[in-house]
Design an enzyme around this catalytic site. Structure first.
Site, short mmCIF file in Angstrom:
data_model
loop_
_atom_site.label_atom_id
_atom_site.label_comp_id
_atom_site.label_asym_id
_atom_site.label_seq_id
_atom_site.Cartn_x
_atom_site.Cartn_y
_atom_site.Cartn_z
N THR A 114 7.32 1.11 7.82
CA THR A 114 6.63 0.59 9.00
C THR A 114 7.50 -0.47 9.66
O THR A 114 7.97 -1.39 9.01
CB THR A 114 5.28 -0.01 8.57
OG1 THR A 114 4.44 1.07 8.16
CG2 THR A 114 4.61 -0.79 9.69
N GLN B 10 5.11 10.61 8.47
CA GLN B 10 4.15 10.20 7.45
C GLN B 10 2.81 9.91 8.11
O GLN B 10 2.71 9.01 8.96
CB GLN B 10 4.62 8.94 6.70
CG GLN B 10 3.67 8.65 5.52
CD GLN B 10 3.93 7.35 4.81
OE1 GLN B 10 4.01 6.30 5.44
NE2 GLN B 10 4.04 7.41 3.49
N HIS C 62 0.10 10.23 3.41
CA HIS C 62 0.25 8.95 2.72
C HIS C 62 -1.00 8.70 1.87
O HIS C 62 -2.02 8.23 2.38
CB HIS C 62 0.43 7.84 3.75
CG HIS C 62 0.90 6.54 3.18
ND1 HIS C 62 1.06 6.32 1.83
CD2 HIS C 62 1.27 5.37 3.80
CE1 HIS C 62 1.50 5.09 1.64
NE2 HIS C 62 1.63 4.49 2.81
N ASN D 35 -0.35 3.29 -1.83
CA ASN D 35 -0.29 1.91 -1.30
C ASN D 35 -1.59 1.38 -0.71
O ASN D 35 -1.57 0.53 0.19
CB ASN D 35 0.83 1.80 -0.26
CG ASN D 35 2.19 2.11 -0.87
OD1 ASN D 35 2.31 2.25 -2.08
ND2 ASN D 35 3.21 2.25 -0.03
N TYR E 82 -4.03 2.70 1.18
CA TYR E 82 -4.60 3.15 2.46
C TYR E 82 -5.71 4.18 2.22
O TYR E 82 -6.07 4.46 1.09
CB TYR E 82 -3.46 3.64 3.38
CG TYR E 82 -2.49 2.51 3.63
CD1 TYR E 82 -2.89 1.40 4.37
CD2 TYR E 82 -1.23 2.49 3.04
CE1 TYR E 82 -2.04 0.31 4.55
CE2 TYR E 82 -0.37 1.41 3.22
CZ TYR E 82 -0.79 0.32 3.97
OH TYR E 82 0.04 -0.76 4.13
N ARG F 237 2.55 11.53 -0.64
CA ARG F 237 3.06 10.34 -1.34
C ARG F 237 1.94 9.71 -2.16
O ARG F 237 0.83 9.51 -1.64
CB ARG F 237 3.62 9.32 -0.34
CG ARG F 237 4.53 8.31 -1.03
CD ARG F 237 5.33 7.45 -0.07
NE ARG F 237 6.51 6.93 -0.76
CZ ARG F 237 7.07 5.76 -0.52
NH1 ARG F 237 6.61 4.98 0.44
NH2 ARG F 237 8.12 5.35 -1.21
N ASN G 101 -2.34 -3.79 -1.75
CA ASN G 101 -3.57 -3.74 -0.95
C ASN G 101 -4.83 -3.69 -1.81
O ASN G 101 -5.75 -2.89 -1.56
CB ASN G 101 -3.54 -2.57 0.05
CG ASN G 101 -2.67 -2.87 1.25
OD1 ASN G 101 -2.60 -4.01 1.71
ND2 ASN G 101 -1.98 -1.85 1.75
N GLY H 261 14.48 2.74 0.74
CA GLY H 261 13.85 2.02 1.83
C GLY H 261 14.77 0.92 2.38
O GLY H 261 15.53 1.14 3.33
#
Ligand SMILES: Cc1cc2nc3c(=O)[nH]c(=O)nc-3n(C[C@H](O)[C@H](O)[C@H](O)COP(=O)(O)O)c2cc1C
Length: 356
Positions: free
Chosen positions: A25, A97, A174, A177, A179, A225, A233, A315
């Site tokens: 991001t 993604q 995605h 993480n 979400y 992913r 999070n 990354g």
């Protein structure tokens, strides 16, 4: 003989090498529309085999962070064409993604008329950055109705079709993480009945999204992913982690997805991701496995040689070194990533990292 730098295939797709650019991001999409600057940034990094774009929302409801791109409107499709054309011209493949942030958002980051949706009305601990009022506590989301679930699944399928129209080679779901998709998988954020409880229920939404996206664009264009043992999070560790992710690996294998991409943020201070769970994915999933997190060239080569995975994703190294492949090949020193400009608008710290 380097495995990392040699050509390979991903499904039917030819890749110029085994290095993948991680989804990152970068918050340069003013009004959530991809632009020329983003196309330049991705093209600079297109000496890798596969680029996975930054998290991109399939719905106005999924726009959690300021200035992240979407792929649900005509102008977003047109905007992304700049990137896919520029990347393909350099020989890389590119997947978008699909990231629906769910409860990881703030009203100030979202367009008028959108809704903060999640499996259950449980706010995530912690805060969210907003452009207008700085850090703000995460909101309490609305518990999705059956209608919300249907609509959201359709939004993923439509976004996948839009991705193909925009020139992408495929999509990455995605489900990592913290979400929306992981909010359904994890028992702390999902207290529902039919879509919650045992893993067969907590996995249902993710698998329905997978099925809808496969139907929309074909299983050979869909990766996912996942972040087993990830805590980002407000996703705390829990006892049934291994069993739950084994179930997911088996279900995804049955659906013959193109790849599974595992997150490992232990080099950034997150809990260790046990080798055993990575091996479990290797054993249960017959498609391609992408590993990521803290890789340098030596670790990438040795994990490829040991057949722990098929591709390696990076990354921060590629964020700061558009010519990472060249630098690794020649043993040159690497630029350090500048955290202060990770999410700021404009070219600084984005397209101005020097090449050799
Ligand atoms: C600036 C930044 C933005 C990120 N954005 C995303 C994202 O949009 N989607 C995602 O799945 N992971 C995202 N990540 C996690 C990375 O994909 C990757 O897992 C992480 O950086 C670890 O790999 P590395 O050690 O090679 O940097 C982001 C990481 C960073 C540093």
């Amino acid at each position: 003989m380097s495995l990392l730098f040699s050509e390979t295939t991903l499904g039917e797709m030819h890749l110029q090498n085994r290095l993948v650019m991680c989804p990152l991001t970068r918050s340069r999409a003013i009004d959530n529309i991809p632009n020329e600057l983003m196309a330049e940034y991705y093209a600079q990094r297109a000496s890798v085999g596969l680029i996975i774009t930054e998290g991109t929302s399939p719905s106005p409801n999924g726009l959690g962070y300021p200035r992240i791109p979407g792929i649900f409107s005509e102008s977003q499709i047109e905007g992304w064409k700049l990137t896919t054309e520029a990347v393909h011209a350099k020989g890389a493949k590119i997947f978008v993604q699909l990231m629906h942030c769910g409860r990881i958002t703030h009203r100030l980051n979202m367009p008028l008329g959108s809704h903060i949706l999640a499996p259950s009305a449980i706010a995530a601990a912690g805060e969210m950055y907003t452009d207008s009022e700085g850090m703000q506590p995460h909101p309490t989301p609305i518990e999705m109705t059956r209608a919300d679930i249907e609509i959201t699944i359709n939004e993923y399928a439509d976004a996948a079709k839009n991705a193909i129209e925009a020139g992408f080679d495929g999509v990455e779901l995605h489900a990592a993480n913290g979400y929306l998709l992981e909010q359904f998988i994890r028992p702390t954020s999902n207290k529902r009945a039919r879509y919650g409880g045992p893993i067969e229920n907590r996995a249902r939404f993710v698998l329905e999204v997978v099925d809808a996206v496969i139907e929309a664009i074909g299983k050979d264009k869909v990766g996912i992913r996942l972040s087993p043992y990830g805590v980002f999070n407000d996703m705390p560790l829990y006892d049934e982690m291994d069993e739950d992710y084994t179930y997911l690996a088996q279900q995804i294998n049955e659906r013959e997805l193109l790849y599974i991409h595992l997150v490992d943020h232990s080099s950034m201070g997150a809990p260790e991701v046990p080798e055993s769970i990575k091996q479990m994915f290797r054993e249960n999933f017959k498609g391609a496995l992408i590993l990521s997190g803290g890789y340098d060239m030596e670790c990438a080569e040795s994990d490829l040689a040991a057949k722990k995975c098929d591709l390696i994703a990076v990354g921060k190294p590629i964020l700061a070194n558009p010519d990472l492949i060249n630098r690794w090949k020649t043993g040159a020193t690497l630029n350090e990533p500048d955290m202060d400009t990770f999410y700021t608008p404009g070219a600084e710290g984005y397209t101005d990292y020097p090449t050799l």
